[in-house]
Scaffold this motif. Structure first.
Motif, PDB file in Angstrom:
ATOM      1  N   VAL A 123       0.863  -1.181   0.000  1.00 48.18           N
ATOM      2  CA  VAL A 123       0.000   0.000   0.000  1.00 48.18           C
ATOM      3  C   VAL A 123       0.896   1.226   0.000  1.00 48.18           C
ATOM      4  O   VAL A 123       1.987   1.217   0.565  1.00 48.18           O
ATOM      5  N   GLY A 124       0.424   2.262  -0.647  1.00 51.65           N
ATOM      6  CA  GLY A 124       1.201   3.495  -0.759  1.00 51.65           C
ATOM      7  C   GLY A 124       1.315   3.879  -2.223  1.00 51.65           C
ATOM      8  O   GLY A 124       0.654   3.305  -3.091  1.00 51.65           O
ATOM      9  N   ALA A 125       2.176   4.837  -2.489  1.00 56.33           N
ATOM     10  CA  ALA A 125       2.361   5.324  -3.852  1.00 56.33           C
ATOM     11  C   ALA A 125       2.836   4.194  -4.768  1.00 56.33           C
ATOM     12  O   ALA A 125       3.607   3.337  -4.337  1.00 56.33           O
ATOM     13  N   PRO A 126       2.376   4.188  -6.011  1.00 55.11           N
ATOM     14  CA  PRO A 126       2.852   3.178  -6.964  1.00 55.11           C
ATOM     15  C   PRO A 126       4.377   3.245  -7.098  1.00 55.11           C
ATOM     16  O   PRO A 126       4.968   4.319  -6.951  1.00 55.11           O
ATOM     17  N   THR A 127       4.993   2.110  -7.388  1.00 58.28           N
ATOM     18  CA  THR A 127       6.440   2.061  -7.551  1.00 58.28           C
ATOM     19  C   THR A 127       6.805   1.359  -8.847  1.00 58.28           C
ATOM     20  O   THR A 127       6.126   0.414  -9.256  1.00 58.28           O
ATOM     21  N   ASP A 128       7.872   1.835  -9.478  1.00 59.62           N
ATOM     22  CA  ASP A 128       8.415   1.170 -10.665  1.00 59.62           C
ATOM     23  C   ASP A 128       9.319   0.013 -10.273  1.00 59.62           C
ATOM     24  O   ASP A 128       9.714  -0.785 -11.112  1.00 59.62           O
ATOM     25  N   HIS A 129       9.669  -0.068  -8.983  1.00 58.64           N
ATOM     26  CA  HIS A 129      10.639  -1.052  -8.514  1.00 58.64           C
ATOM     27  C   HIS A 129       9.946  -2.372  -8.173  1.00 58.64           C
ATOM     28  O   HIS A 129       9.817  -2.750  -7.019  1.00 58.64           O
ATOM     29  N   THR A 130       9.498  -3.065  -9.217  1.00 60.69           N
ATOM     30  CA  THR A 130       8.810  -4.333  -9.019  1.00 60.69           C
ATOM     31  C   THR A 130       9.789  -5.502  -8.960  1.00 60.69           C
ATOM     32  O   THR A 130       9.470  -6.545  -8.410  1.00 60.69           O
ATOM     33  N   ILE A 131      10.975  -5.315  -9.518  1.00 62.03           N
ATOM     34  CA  ILE A 131      12.058  -6.301  -9.449  1.00 62.03           C
ATOM     35  C   ILE A 131      13.308  -5.581  -8.940  1.00 62.03           C
ATOM     36  O   ILE A 131      13.677  -4.540  -9.481  1.00 62.03           O
ATOM     37  N   ILE A 132      13.929  -6.129  -7.891  1.00 59.10           N
ATOM     38  CA  ILE A 132      15.146  -5.533  -7.329  1.00 59.10           C
ATOM     39  C   ILE A 132      16.232  -6.609  -7.279  1.00 59.10           C
ATOM     40  O   ILE A 132      16.046  -7.632  -6.614  1.00 59.10           O
ATOM     41  N   TYR A 190      21.001   3.575  -2.149  1.00 58.18           N
ATOM     42  CA  TYR A 190      19.553   3.727  -2.027  1.00 58.18           C
ATOM     43  C   TYR A 190      18.925   3.873  -3.410  1.00 58.18           C
ATOM     44  O   TYR A 190      19.439   4.596  -4.263  1.00 58.18           O
ATOM     45  N   ILE A 191      17.818   3.175  -3.643  1.00 62.83           N
ATOM     46  CA  ILE A 191      17.051   3.324  -4.882  1.00 62.83           C
ATOM     47  C   ILE A 191      15.932   4.323  -4.592  1.00 62.83           C
ATOM     48  O   ILE A 191      15.045   4.053  -3.794  1.00 62.83           O
ATOM     49  N   THR A 192      15.972   5.466  -5.238  1.00 62.08           N
ATOM     50  CA  THR A 192      14.969   6.507  -4.996  1.00 62.08           C
ATOM     51  C   THR A 192      13.623   6.088  -5.570  1.00 62.08           C
ATOM     52  O   THR A 192      13.512   5.764  -6.748  1.00 62.08           O
ATOM     53  N   CYS A 193      12.628   6.082  -4.694  1.00 59.52           N
ATOM     54  CA  CYS A 193      11.263   5.756  -5.114  1.00 59.52           C
ATOM     55  C   CYS A 193      10.440   7.021  -5.274  1.00 59.52           C
ATOM     56  O   CYS A 193       9.661   7.154  -6.191  1.00 59.52           O
ATOM     57  N   SER A 194      10.634   7.948  -4.354  1.00 57.02           N
ATOM     58  CA  SER A 194       9.852   9.178  -4.338  1.00 57.02           C
ATOM     59  C   SER A 194      10.626  10.233  -3.553  1.00 57.02           C
ATOM     60  O   SER A 194      11.296   9.902  -2.568  1.00 57.02           O
ATOM     61  N   ILE A 195      10.504  11.471  -3.972  1.00 53.87           N
ATOM     62  CA  ILE A 195      11.211  12.538  -3.253  1.00 53.87           C
ATOM     63  C   ILE A 195      10.633  12.766  -1.860  1.00 53.87           C
ATOM     64  O   ILE A 195      11.268  13.384  -1.020  1.00 53.87           O
ATOM     65  N   THR A 196       9.435  12.228  -1.606  1.00 54.48           N
ATOM     66  CA  THR A 196       8.815  12.400  -0.286  1.00 54.48           C
ATOM     67  C   THR A 196       9.383  11.429   0.749  1.00 54.48           C
ATOM     68  O   THR A 196       9.210  11.631   1.943  1.00 54.48           O
ATOM     69  N   VAL A 197      10.056  10.366   0.304  1.00 53.98           N
ATOM     70  CA  VAL A 197      10.595   9.369   1.233  1.00 53.98           C
ATOM     71  C   VAL A 197      11.854   9.930   1.901  1.00 53.98           C
ATOM     72  O   VAL A 197      12.795  10.347   1.237  1.00 53.98           O
ATOM     73  N   LYS A 198      11.842   9.910   3.225  1.00 52.42           N
ATOM     74  CA  LYS A 198      12.976  10.425   4.010  1.00 52.42           C
ATOM     75  C   LYS A 198      13.737   9.315   4.724  1.00 52.42           C
ATOM     76  O   LYS A 198      14.917   9.465   5.025  1.00 52.42           O
ATOM     77  N   SER A 199      13.042   8.199   5.036  1.00 53.07           N
ATOM     78  CA  SER A 199      13.677   7.109   5.788  1.00 53.07           C
ATOM     79  C   SER A 199      13.023   5.794   5.395  1.00 53.07           C
ATOM     80  O   SER A 199      11.943   5.774   4.804  1.00 53.07           O
ATOM     81  N   GLU A 200      13.713   4.697   5.751  1.00 59.73           N
ATOM     82  CA  GLU A 200      13.232   3.376   5.358  1.00 59.73           C
ATOM     83  C   GLU A 200      13.674   2.342   6.384  1.00 59.73           C
ATOM     84  O   GLU A 200      14.732   2.485   7.005  1.00 59.73           O
ATOM     85  N   ILE A 201      12.855   1.306   6.549  1.00 59.75           N
ATOM     86  CA  ILE A 201      13.218   0.165   7.382  1.00 59.75           C
ATOM     87  C   ILE A 201      12.839  -1.102   6.613  1.00 59.75           C
ATOM     88  O   ILE A 201      11.763  -1.166   6.009  1.00 59.75           O
ATOM     89  N   VAL A 202      13.760  -2.067   6.607  1.00 57.40           N
ATOM     90  CA  VAL A 202      13.533  -3.332   5.919  1.00 57.40           C
ATOM     91  C   VAL A 202      13.893  -4.461   6.878  1.00 57.40           C
ATOM     92  O   VAL A 202      14.984  -4.470   7.452  1.00 57.40           O
TER      93      VAL A 202
END
Length: 152
Positions: free
Chosen positions: A60-69, A97-109
């Protein structure tokens, strides 16, 4: 809603055999995104068969082009190789880091393990810098353990 209050809801989603696995995974994404203010994109990536790559699952969230990493690329790709949690307080300071959106500031995986093997991960992006704590890590490890039960 705090993490302890969300745990029974995660368990309830996982145990709901009326829904498909993908529907349950999507429900987990929706639950987290709706109830944790700084979880702005929540999704799952899974190992793509025998390939050394991850394939996007429910999110859920903004669509992403990163369907395969590819393994090793970006935060998700690094977790596929390291088998360790990866918290990025500031994505702008992260070299791989792979940029998904300019609104993303942090990430946890957080990786998902079945029988000791990394089969995928939960990936969460935030529009807030440095929001993730050890409590997020422990909660998301719980979520990944529940997801592993669903998938095994």
């Amino acid at each position: 809603m705090n993490f302890e209050q969300l745990k029974p809801q995660v368990k309830s989603i996982v145990s709901n055999v009326e829904k498909t696995i993908d529907e349950r995974l999507l429900s987990i994404c929706e639950l987290l995104e709706n109830h944790i203010e700084y979880y702005n994109w929540v999704g799952f990536y899974f190992k793509n068969g025998d390939k050394e790559e991850l394939k996007l699952g429910p999110y859920v969230g903004a669509p992403t082009d990163h369907t395969i990493i590819p393994f090793g690329k970006g935060i998700c790709g690094q977790v596929a190789v390291s088998n360790e949690n990866f918290v990025v307080p500031d994505v702008a300071a992260q070299e791989n880091y792979i940029t998904c959106s300019i609104t993303v500031k942090s990430e946890i995986v957080i990786p998902i393990f079945i029988n000791g093997k990394n089969i995928g991960q939960i990936d969460i992006d935030s529009h807030v810098a440095d929001p993730f704590t050890e409590a997020d890590e422990r909660f998301l490890e719980f979520v990944c353990t529940e997801v592993a039960k669903l998938l095994s």
